[in-house]
Design a protein around this motif. Sequence first.
Motif, short mmCIF file in Angstrom:
data_model
loop_
_atom_site.label_atom_id
_atom_site.label_comp_id
_atom_site.label_asym_id
_atom_site.label_seq_id
_atom_site.Cartn_x
_atom_site.Cartn_y
_atom_site.Cartn_z
N GLN A 190 0.83 -1.21 0.00
CA GLN A 190 0.00 0.00 0.00
C GLN A 190 0.86 1.26 0.00
N ASN A 191 1.93 1.22 0.77
CA ASN A 191 2.84 2.36 0.82
C ASN A 191 3.50 2.59 -0.53
N GLU A 193 2.24 1.75 -3.44
CA GLU A 193 1.23 2.29 -4.35
C GLU A 193 1.02 3.77 -4.12
N VAL A 194 0.98 4.17 -2.85
CA VAL A 194 0.82 5.59 -2.53
C VAL A 194 2.00 6.39 -3.09
N CYS A 195 3.22 5.87 -2.88
CA CYS A 195 4.40 6.58 -3.36
C CYS A 195 4.43 6.66 -4.88
N GLY A 197 1.83 6.59 -6.83
CA GLY A 197 0.81 7.57 -7.21
C GLY A 197 1.28 9.00 -7.04
N LEU A 198 1.99 9.26 -5.95
CA LEU A 198 2.54 10.60 -5.74
C LEU A 198 3.58 10.93 -6.80
N SER A 227 10.11 3.49 -0.81
CA SER A 227 8.78 3.77 -0.25
C SER A 227 8.83 3.95 1.26
N LYS A 232 8.04 8.97 1.44
CA LYS A 232 6.63 9.32 1.27
C LYS A 232 6.36 10.75 1.71
N GLN A 236 5.03 13.84 -0.68
CA GLN A 236 3.82 14.59 -0.36
C GLN A 236 4.11 16.09 -0.30
#
Length: 526
Positions: A190-191, A193-195, A197-198, A227, A232, A236
Amino acid sequence: MRRSEVIAEDSILCLQKALSHLREIWELIGIPEDQRLQRTQVVHKHIKEEGEPTILQLEKDLRTQVELMRKQKKDRKRELKLLTEQDQELCEVLCVPPYDIDSDAVPSLEELNQFRQHLATLRETKASRREEFVTIKRQIILCMEELDHTPDTSFERDVVCEDEDAFCLSLENIAALQKLLQQLQVWKSQNEEVCEGLRAQIRELWDRLQIPEEEREAVEAMAMTGSKAKVKKALQLEVDRLEELKMQNMKKVIEAIRVELAKYWDQCFYSQEQRQAFAAYYDEDYTESLLQAHDAEVVRLRNYFEVHRELFEGVQKWEESWRLFLDFERKASDPSRFTNRGGNLLKEEKQRARLQKTLPKLEEELKAQIEMWEQKHSTAFEVHGQKFMEYVAEQWEMHRLEKERAKQERQLKNKKQTEAEMLYGSTPRTPNKRRGLTPTTPGKVRRLNTTTMSNATANSSIRPAFGGTVYRSPVSRLPPSGSKPVLTATCSGKKNPRAGRYGADKENMELNGSLLSARTFKGLQI
């Protein structure tokens, strides 16, 4: 009773007591019944031997056997104790119940052998679980480091911080280890994927805001890989900075999105009506809501293209082949292609023939794919606002009509040229081959004039159309080979096209005052 009889009876009594004592010892040390019978038979055999041993010898033999059995008993008890200790240690590590055996009794050889096999199985189990534990523990530590996660439960601390030998290798603990690893891997995924995406958001904003390369390099070196929590956080922060910059450059961002939107329109083969349906594209009030509308439309089109990428790529391949085919068709109708000296003409003809075969095959493949897609989605697959096969048929029809139009234009042009040549005489196509314009010697001029005049006299007469008068034709008849007619020259060796054309018109006017057409002149030539 005699003394010898008394001694004999005592001997028998002693022997019975000895046998009885032996049986008790055999039973105590756990000798099976069949072995007891065998040993009894051995005693009887010794008693019945020739030269019967004395009582003292029997006693000695029995004592020897007793000592041997006591030693066996002691050894077996000692081994049983050792095996029991090993079993207890393995059971504590593996969290399993101890082996079921009476520790007070003397074990038989078979019982000891079964006990040894049981302990060997426990050792194998321990080695297998320990290897699994070490492997899972290593992965757990890596995941925790990647996530910057500190062990916050007693179980996690036991796994990561405590000695490996102190960890209980029970099935429950192994299952708990696997569950912990899976949970950490889910968090890590999940981390990531978030990274990612960012990062995608950052790259998109970089392109839209046209961020200089040196600014991008600073962020790429720090946060465009990995990640971890700090990565992260850095990503952000960069997104927040770019979003703020985007709000300050709204018009510039929307125009960049429109460029991307137009690219997807082209890739999805949108018609002009479909493009005009997105009215926000033509709005010049650059607000946040307009930006959101553009963002949503780009996301929708991007997803639409990715879902149907295979079909769109197939259509793109057909269009490229179609454009190449049309290019070869135009070259094939160009007369200048015969001036080719490098062999390109042959290559083009081969490519053109190959395209004529591959295009229908490609169309059939796309047709089958599109039919499957339409059955699955219950909707029509459109290209430029119409069904693909209708679009293909329309392109072939337009090509056919274009070829027909070009053919008619060539025929009309040839007809007009023929009529003009019959009416005014043919004109040389290349100036460097014109007669009369090339400098010649006087002798050659005289010979040329003589030949030309004689030819003109022989070939330029016209039969009377309306009377007996014979007129001279200003042009020569077409040669039998169909080539250009030879122009007549004046006596001076110079050519005056205007004067020749005027003379021809004058003769036409004299024929009963009417102008004869090129077709009439053709009928009058002899």
